[in-house]
Design an enzyme around this catalytic site. Sequence first.
Site, mmCIF file in Angstrom:
data_model
loop_
_atom_site.group_PDB
_atom_site.id
_atom_site.type_symbol
_atom_site.label_atom_id
_atom_site.label_comp_id
_atom_site.label_asym_id
_atom_site.label_seq_id
_atom_site.Cartn_x
_atom_site.Cartn_y
_atom_site.Cartn_z
ATOM 1 N N PRO A 94 -4.036 -6.198 -1.303
ATOM 2 C CG PRO A 94 -5.394 -5.624 -3.093
ATOM 3 C CD PRO A 94 -4.646 -6.762 -2.491
ATOM 4 C CD GLU A 95 -2.779 -4.669 4.932
ATOM 5 O OE1 GLU A 95 -3.117 -4.023 5.928
ATOM 6 O OE2 GLU A 95 -1.661 -5.192 4.807
#
Length: 275
Positions: free
Chosen positions: A2-3
């Site tokens: 996840p960013e």
Amino acid sequence: MPELPEVETVCRGLAASLVNATITSAETRAHLRHHPEPSELQDFCQGRTIHSIRRRAKYILVTFAENDGLLLHLGMTGAFKIDGYDGPPEKHAHVIWRLADGRSWRFLDPRRFGAIFICRQDLDKSVPPPLANLGPEPLTADFTPAGLYTATRNRNTPIKNFIMAQENVVGVGNIYASEALFRARLSPLKPASTLSRTACRNLTAAIKAVLTEAIAAGGTTISDFHALDGSEGKFTVALQVYGRNGQPCPVCGQAIQRLVIAGRSSFFCKKCQKP
Ligand SMILES: [Zn+2]
């Protein structure tokens, strides 16, 4: 992994569901990459009401009335579920918080790179160690073209590595670095120190735009990211270069190239992003 847009999506889901909920117990079934003592987590959380949930970089801050709280990190494969489920724990539910309203909040993480930190200090008054030395939030006024220009002087690292380093700007990972550099028409290999003021302006704007659009779309699902309600990130269809090697560049039609930079796949158009 996840960013920023994916963490923001999860954070908003948690906030909508958990603010004002009271925790009755916290059960540790397996340790994450960083994990408090199970009895400490239980003692810290028991009987406390969640006051706010917000994001800093890729951390989720869950605060209580005294403005202390938990710092959560999703790692590679972390995810949460909150519902009235009361059966046997799911295979990868490593932490289970039970709520006074009968729901349970589970931290699921098949690869267990996620993390939980207990922060006993007032989070407005002092910065807990995991949040020290982080760069500006890209979607705030702290991230500016002038700041990027100053920070890149004397830095010969490729610009892609530079914007992925959390001390320079937070939350920009492999996907959004590739997309922002394409939008700014900058080669991922260009040494950071060689960016002009115009290039810094274009790149700052591209990072802000791509992250804003991705948050609005609920993030990007490449392998296993899902929002709290199980939905996939819809930005995946808007990717212009990431994961599209061999396919035509949406601007000039030349084939998108894939190149490994610092061990990470980078996608770019050789014609639109000249070194
Ligand atoms: Zn092109």
